[in-house]
Design a protein around this motif. Structure first.
Motif, PDB file in Angstrom:
ATOM      1  N   ALA A 233     -11.285 -16.507  -5.884  1.00  0.00           N
ATOM      2  CA  ALA A 233      -9.995 -16.586  -6.563  1.00  0.00           C
ATOM      3  C   ALA A 233      -9.291 -17.906  -6.277  1.00  0.00           C
ATOM      4  N   GLU A 234      -8.529 -18.339  -7.260  1.00  0.00           N
ATOM      5  CA  GLU A 234      -7.642 -19.483  -7.118  1.00  0.00           C
ATOM      6  C   GLU A 234      -6.239 -18.972  -7.396  1.00  0.00           C
ATOM      7  N   ILE A 235      -5.341 -19.183  -6.428  1.00  0.00           N
ATOM      8  CA  ILE A 235      -3.989 -18.659  -6.556  1.00  0.00           C
ATOM      9  C   ILE A 235      -2.968 -19.732  -6.211  1.00  0.00           C
ATOM     10  N   LEU A 236      -1.778 -19.531  -6.729  1.00  0.00           N
ATOM     11  CA  LEU A 236      -0.639 -20.369  -6.388  1.00  0.00           C
ATOM     12  C   LEU A 236       0.301 -19.511  -5.564  1.00  0.00           C
ATOM     13  N   THR A 237       0.587 -19.924  -4.332  1.00  0.00           N
ATOM     14  CA  THR A 237       1.378 -19.103  -3.416  1.00  0.00           C
ATOM     15  C   THR A 237       2.765 -19.696  -3.195  1.00  0.00           C
ATOM     16  N   ILE A 238       3.678 -18.789  -2.836  1.00  0.00           N
ATOM     17  CA  ILE A 238       5.042 -19.206  -2.525  1.00  0.00           C
ATOM     18  C   ILE A 238       5.630 -18.214  -1.535  1.00  0.00           C
ATOM     19  N   THR A 239       6.458 -18.703  -0.619  1.00  0.00           N
ATOM     20  CA  THR A 239       7.147 -17.824   0.320  1.00  0.00           C
ATOM     21  C   THR A 239       8.349 -17.192  -0.373  1.00  0.00           C
TER      22      THR A 239
ATOM     23  N   ASP B 137      11.244 -19.734  -0.444  1.00  0.00           N
ATOM     24  CA  ASP B 137      11.072 -20.759  -1.476  1.00  0.00           C
ATOM     25  C   ASP B 137      11.271 -20.178  -2.876  1.00  0.00           C
ATOM     26  N   MET B 138      10.844 -18.919  -3.088  1.00  0.00           N
ATOM     27  CA  MET B 138      11.047 -18.279  -4.390  1.00  0.00           C
ATOM     28  C   MET B 138      12.544 -18.063  -4.637  1.00  0.00           C
TER      29      MET B 138
ATOM     30  N   CYS C 117       3.680  -9.670   5.334  1.00  0.00           N
ATOM     31  CA  CYS C 117       3.365 -10.451   4.128  1.00  0.00           C
ATOM     32  C   CYS C 117       4.316 -11.635   4.030  1.00  0.00           C
ATOM     33  N   LYS C 118       3.758 -12.829   3.973  1.00  0.00           N
ATOM     34  CA  LYS C 118       4.572 -14.046   3.926  1.00  0.00           C
ATOM     35  C   LYS C 118       4.572 -14.712   2.558  1.00  0.00           C
ATOM     36  N   TYR C 119       3.644 -14.306   1.689  1.00  0.00           N
ATOM     37  CA  TYR C 119       3.483 -15.013   0.418  1.00  0.00           C
ATOM     38  C   TYR C 119       3.346 -14.058  -0.759  1.00  0.00           C
ATOM     39  N   THR C 120       3.757 -14.562  -1.905  1.00  0.00           N
ATOM     40  CA  THR C 120       3.440 -13.972  -3.195  1.00  0.00           C
ATOM     41  C   THR C 120       2.432 -14.922  -3.827  1.00  0.00           C
TER      42      THR C 120
END
Length: 193
Positions: A103-109, A112-113, A47-50
């Motif tokens: 779905a529409e999502i906003l992702t972050i590593t 970066d978080m 898993c690379k993203y939230t």
């Protein structure tokens, strides 16, 4: 798009975001659209993203050796979707996460978080609150699964997550509750009486 996330952070923190912090959030989170049934994460991948869900519904699940899906989490707007163990430990995920609805999502590593957390105190406060609530919810769910009847599990689910009943079909809710679709159908009929 990002305003929904900014509002979420502000509503889960006593520290309002500054204009500069809002700009950092907009720059740090990337927009992604998922088609229905498109994977956000596949079992076996790291898993690379939230993902913060702006619109749509998603689910996290495993598939056993017989091909049966076992729902672990359900997500809708203003929920966060990720496999924290895989992301933190950099191990292959045991889960699939896909879009049940477009779905529409906003992702972050994770990197970066962590960078944003060093710059934005409100984000840290929000994450601490989310972690506390998540731990409580997981403990309640585990206790319910171990000791409650199917009727009691559905009753608690319908009280705490009525929005899920409108968004997900019975077989997914049954899997989430750890019961069969037939049992859920019987329980729902009894609760209507």
């Amino acid at each position: 798009m990002h305003q929904q996330l900014i509002n979420y952070i502000n509503s889960h923190s006593t520290l309002p975001l500054t204009g500069v912090e809002e700009e950092l959030i907009v720059a740090g989170f990337q927009y992604k659209r998922l088609r229905k049934r498109q994977y956000f994460l596949q079992q076996g991948d790291v898993c690379k993203y939230t993902g913060f869900i702006v619109k749509g519904a998603m689910r996290q699940y495993t598939v056993d050796e017989k091909g049966v899906e076992h729902i672990v989490h359900l997500f809708i707007e203003n929920y966060w979707a990720t496999d924290r163990e895989s992301m933190i430990m950099l191990t292959p995920s045991a889960y699939n996460i896909d879009a049940w609805e477009e779905a529409e999502i906003l992702t972050i590593t994770r990197a970066d978080m962590l960078d944003l957390m060093n710059k934005i105190p409100a984000l840290v406060e929000m994450i601490l609150l989310m972690d506390e609530r998540n731990a409580i919810a997981n403990q309640r769910r585990l206790s319910s699964t171990i000791s409650s009847t199917a009727e009691k599990r559905y009753e608690e689910f319908s009280i705490h997550h009525p929005q899920f009943i409108q968004r997900f079909p019975q077989h997914i809710i049954a899997s989430y509750l750890g019961i069969t679709k037939e049992t859920l159908s019987r329980v729902r009929k009894q609760s209507v009486r």
